[in-house]
Design a protein around this motif. Structure first.
Motif, PDB file in Angstrom:
ATOM      1  N   GLN A  98      98.770  67.088  49.967  1.00  0.00           N
ATOM      2  CA  GLN A  98      97.739  66.164  49.510  1.00  0.00           C
ATOM      3  C   GLN A  98      96.322  66.729  49.621  1.00  0.00           C
ATOM      4  OE1 GLN A  98      99.704  64.510  47.770  1.00  0.00           O
ATOM      5  NE2 GLN A  98      98.945  62.468  48.245  1.00  0.00           N
ATOM      6  N   ASN A  99      96.212  68.014  49.945  1.00  0.00           N
ATOM      7  CA  ASN A  99      94.903  68.679  50.034  1.00  0.00           C
ATOM      8  C   ASN A  99      93.950  67.951  50.979  1.00  0.00           C
ATOM      9  OD1 ASN A  99      95.396  70.840  48.105  1.00  0.00           O
ATOM     10  ND2 ASN A  99      95.335  69.249  46.530  1.00  0.00           N
ATOM     11  N   VAL A 100      94.453  67.528  52.112  1.00  0.00           N
ATOM     12  CA  VAL A 100      93.619  66.835  53.090  1.00  0.00           C
ATOM     13  C   VAL A 100      92.567  67.806  53.624  1.00  0.00           C
ATOM     14  CG1 VAL A 100      93.620  65.747  55.377  1.00  0.00           C
ATOM     15  CG2 VAL A 100      95.389  65.173  53.696  1.00  0.00           C
ATOM     16  N   SER A 101      91.316  67.383  53.591  1.00  0.00           N
ATOM     17  CA  SER A 101      90.216  68.282  53.958  1.00  0.00           C
ATOM     18  C   SER A 101      89.859  68.210  55.436  1.00  0.00           C
ATOM     19  CB  SER A 101      88.978  67.953  53.120  1.00  0.00           C
ATOM     20  OG  SER A 101      88.536  66.623  53.379  1.00  0.00           O
ATOM     21  N   LYS A 102      90.270  67.142  56.112  1.00  0.00           N
ATOM     22  CA  LYS A 102      89.928  66.979  57.525  1.00  0.00           C
ATOM     23  C   LYS A 102      90.948  67.700  58.408  1.00  0.00           C
ATOM     24  CE  LYS A 102      87.712  62.543  56.660  1.00  0.00           C
ATOM     25  NZ  LYS A 102      87.784  61.062  56.771  1.00  0.00           N
ATOM     26  N   PRO A 103      90.549  68.063  59.631  1.00  0.00           N
ATOM     27  CA  PRO A 103      91.506  68.703  60.542  1.00  0.00           C
ATOM     28  C   PRO A 103      92.696  67.792  60.818  1.00  0.00           C
ATOM     29  CG  PRO A 103      89.259  68.963  61.345  1.00  0.00           C
ATOM     30  CD  PRO A 103      89.193  67.992  60.204  1.00  0.00           C
ATOM     31  N   VAL A 104      93.892  68.384  60.834  1.00  0.00           N
ATOM     32  CA  VAL A 104      95.131  67.636  61.058  1.00  0.00           C
ATOM     33  C   VAL A 104      95.866  68.222  62.256  1.00  0.00           C
ATOM     34  CG1 VAL A 104      97.399  67.040  60.128  1.00  0.00           C
ATOM     35  CG2 VAL A 104      95.385  66.969  58.638  1.00  0.00           C
ATOM     36  N   ILE A 105      96.137  67.364  63.228  1.00  0.00           N
ATOM     37  CA  ILE A 105      96.926  67.732  64.404  1.00  0.00           C
ATOM     38  C   ILE A 105      98.287  67.057  64.298  1.00  0.00           C
ATOM     39  CG2 ILE A 105      97.127  67.574  66.920  1.00  0.00           C
ATOM     40  CD1 ILE A 105      94.034  67.303  66.977  1.00  0.00           C
ATOM     41  N   THR A 106      99.354  67.839  64.412  1.00  0.00           N
ATOM     42  CA  THR A 106     100.687  67.267  64.516  1.00  0.00           C
ATOM     43  C   THR A 106     101.064  67.251  65.992  1.00  0.00           C
ATOM     44  OG1 THR A 106     101.473  67.866  62.315  1.00  0.00           O
ATOM     45  CG2 THR A 106     103.125  67.630  64.016  1.00  0.00           C
ATOM     46  N   ALA A 107     101.413  66.063  66.499  1.00  0.00           N
ATOM     47  CA  ALA A 107     101.803  65.899  67.903  1.00  0.00           C
ATOM     48  C   ALA A 107     103.289  65.553  67.927  1.00  0.00           C
ATOM     49  CB  ALA A 107     100.974  64.801  68.555  1.00  0.00           C
ATOM     50  N   VAL A 108     104.106  66.543  68.260  1.00  0.00           N
ATOM     51  CA  VAL A 108     105.567  66.396  68.169  1.00  0.00           C
ATOM     52  C   VAL A 108     106.121  65.747  69.428  1.00  0.00           C
ATOM     53  CG1 VAL A 108     107.754  67.590  67.857  1.00  0.00           C
ATOM     54  CG2 VAL A 108     105.707  68.417  66.673  1.00  0.00           C
TER      55      VAL A 108
END
Length: 267
Positions: A98-108
């Motif tokens: 989705q071309n997300v421009s903000k920082p993305v953290i995945t918390a598994v």
């Protein structure tokens, strides 16, 4: 924020939370979840109050890929839809799609299996609870491991990706091993502190210039598609493209005045 059937969206300060909310199905993706993910990512990315996005799951699993029950049901049309979407590479369920421009953290939290690895491959930063496990069961149920593993090969040694792909359901990677291989950057112990730790990490990131982070993210992700020289040229364009922005003056001024910078929201 929008109410979804399979997801929960929350905002805590500058942090937007996207939570997989099908715990009874180990957060497996059905068609409804795939559609809702596409909308939810964009909703969070467009929210001016959100500076950083954290993606996690409810219950004992982060995400376990496609809902096999739905795919196996000929009346659901699930398999045909997967085939059509994949052949056209018409995918919209991760931040990268989705071309997300903000920082993305995945918390598994807990189990991350199969298609759940898409979100690990496509995040900017991945952290995991100490009891998290990672595996890809595709070949164990007669399916091909491809896109998730290709994405993971950008983050960790190729042989480790191939081992995961070929062993399928017969070996699970621990959080400690994932950390050693560079699949994740932090282990959270005790596991019940995962969300608190993710929130704190996101808040630290959110203190930085949104405009500078957006350009940084574009430059670094673009580099994965190119050779070294071309990547550096594109990176230089992103670097110079921010010159003259108010944040460039605000940052040094705040440093000298010993105060928190007042960043301008990106347009």
């Amino acid at each position: 924020m929008t109410s979804y059937q399979t997801l929960k969206l929350e905002r805590v300060g500058p942090v937007g939370w996207l939570v997989n909310a099908r715990p009874e199905a180990l957060n497996a993706m059905n068609a409804a979840m795939r559609d809702e993910l596409a909308d939810a990512w964009l909703e969070l990315d467009r929210d001016p109050a959100v500076r950083v996005i954290v993606h996690t799951g409810e219950g004992r699993a982060f995400q376990t890929g496609a809902d096999v029950k739905e795919v196996a049901n000929p009346e659901s049309g699930g398999m045909q839809r997967y085939q059509d979407d994949l052949l056209g590479f018409n995918l919209h369920f991760t931040a990268w799609h989705q071309n997300v421009s903000k920082p993305v953290i995945t918390a598994v939290n807990g189990i991350c299996a199969g298609g759940g690895l898409h979100f690990v491959a496509d995040a900017d930063i991945v952290i995991a609870a100490a009891d998290a496990t990672f595996f890809d069961p595709h070949v164990s149920v007669g399916q091909v491991t491809a896109i998730e593993a290709i994405g993971l090969a950008r983050k960790m040694p190729f042989e480790s990706v191939m081992r995961m792909a070929l062993l399928g359901a017969h070996e699970r990677m621990s959080a400690q091993r994932a950390y050693e291989l560079g699949l994740i950057s932090q282990i959270v112990d005790p596991p019940d502190q995962l969300r608190d730790e993710a929130q704190q990490l996101a808040e630290r990131i959110a203190r930085n210039s949104p405009t500078a982070m957006r350009a940084t993210k574009k430059a670094l992700w673009a580099a994965l598609e190119m050779g070294l020289t071309d990547a550096c040229r594109v990176g230089a364009q992103h670097l110079v493209g921010v010159w003259g922005h108010p944040d460039q003056e605000e940052g040094p001024r705040a440093f000298v005045e010993k105060r928190e910078p007042r960043w301008q929201d990106p347009q």
